[in-house]
Design an enzyme around this catalytic site. Structure first.
Site, PDB file in Angstrom:
ATOM      1  N   HIS A  32       0.953  -1.298  -0.023  1.00  0.00           N
ATOM      2  CA  HIS A  32      -0.113  -0.012  -0.082  1.00  0.00           C
ATOM      3  C   HIS A  32       0.754   1.356  -0.017  1.00  0.00           C
ATOM      4  CE1 HIS A  32      -2.918   2.963   1.393  1.00  0.00           C
ATOM      5  NE2 HIS A  32      -3.818   2.265   0.937  1.00  0.00           N
TER       6      HIS A  32
ATOM      7  N   GLU B 246      -3.860   2.291  -7.406  1.00  0.00           N
ATOM      8  CA  GLU B 246      -4.077   3.353  -6.367  1.00  0.00           C
ATOM      9  C   GLU B 246      -3.343   4.462  -6.600  1.00  0.00           C
ATOM     10  OE1 GLU B 246      -6.151   1.673  -2.817  1.00  0.00           O
ATOM     11  OE2 GLU B 246      -4.221   1.871  -2.299  1.00  0.00           O
TER      12      GLU B 246
HETATM   13  P1  PGA Z   1      -9.656   6.118   0.841  1.00  0.00           P
HETATM   14  O1  PGA Z   1      -8.567   5.169   0.835  1.00  0.00           O
HETATM   15  O2  PGA Z   1     -10.715   5.198   0.035  1.00  0.00           O
HETATM   16  O3  PGA Z   1      -9.891   6.963   1.893  1.00  0.00           O
HETATM   17  O4  PGA Z   1      -9.186   7.112  -0.408  1.00  0.00           O
HETATM   18  C1  PGA Z   1      -8.169   4.098  -0.059  1.00  0.00           C
HETATM   19  C2  PGA Z   1      -7.221   3.231   0.209  1.00  0.00           C
HETATM   20  O5  PGA Z   1      -6.288   3.716   1.054  1.00  0.00           O
HETATM   21  O6  PGA Z   1      -6.851   1.947  -0.179  1.00  0.00           O
END
Ligand code: PGA
Length: 236
Positions: free
Chosen positions: A99, A156
């Site tokens: 992540h 992401e």
């Molecule tokens: P968020 O986080 O939905 O708060 O943008 C997503 C993530 O960190 O996977």
């Protein structure tokens, strides 16, 4: 194949809050909705709540347990680390690795992430490997296509995480194609970054699922997000 909605609670919630959330979220109505919409949900708590969640979801079809990280090392003398083997007697299905918050705050590299992928797969956990537009090629180069075929990739974009500014859906669609070309064309790809009940359908049209941070913290908001999914999302 059902689409996947991952709730990532990060380092939020204490035990009382987790219990309350589960009571509010795991209703008979929700389970019916998931079935009707052909959706699966993965709950991703801090490690200390793995047992609590596993008990709550053990008899629930379409609701799975996941973790937010895993040690890059096997079982052994690695004080403070949670190995994939430590988790092996719980029904953990997915483990998020790489992540952007791990890469940023804990200085994790794509090589570290590759070790975590190998540990997860060796212990029958499915890695959800997070990448962005800057690191996906480097990450893909760390392991073979046959390994990536067993993983799920989460795209992401850094600016979209926790900002309230979700990525443009057409950009996500383009990135999914690039990611599949780089990792493997059969690898499932999720999107994460400011997913809400207002945009989830747009994303589910172009990806195999979504990672939800902020909007999963409150059980009612997360229920609303799931109930807003239009039936059934186009399968990819
Ligand atoms: P968020 O986080 O939905 O708060 O943008 C997503 C993530 O960190 O996977």
């Amino acid at each position: 194949m059902s689409k996947l909605v991952v709730a990532n609670w990060k380092s939020n919630k204490n035990q009382a809050e987790v219990k309350l959330w589960l009571k509010q979220f795991l209703t008979a109505d929700l389970l019916l909705t998931l079935k009707k919409l052909n959706l699966s949900v993965a709950l991703t708590p801090a490690f200390v709540f793995v047992d609590l969640i596993s008990q709550a979801v053990s008899d629930k079809e379409n609701v799975f347990l996941a973790t937010q990280d895993i040690s890059p090392y096997p079982a052994g003398s690695y004080t403070g680390a949670v190995s994939a083997f430590n988790l092996s007697t719980w029904p953990v299905k997915y483990v998020i690795v790489g992540h952007s918050e791990r890469r940023r705050w804990f200085r994790e590299t794509s090589s570290d992430v590759a070790l975590k992928v190998e540990q997860a797969l060796a212990n029958k956990l499915t890695p959800i490997v997070c990448v962005d537009e800057n690191n996906f090629k480097e990450q893909a180069g760390k392991l073979s296509e046959s390994v990536w075929k067993q993983c799920v990739i989460a795209y992401e974009p850094k600016n979209a995480i926790g900002s309230g500014l979700a990525a443009d859906v057409s950009e996500v669609e383009k990135m999914v194609k690039k990611i599949k070309r780089q990792f493997s064309d059969t690898t499932k790809v999720l999107y994460g970054g400011s997913v809400t009940e207002l945009n989830i359908n747009d994303f589910l049209n172009v990806v195999d699922g979504v990672l939800v941070g902020h909007e999963s913290l409150d059980a009612d908001s997360f229920l609303n997000l799931i109930r807003s999914v239009k039936k059934p999302p186009k399968l990819i």
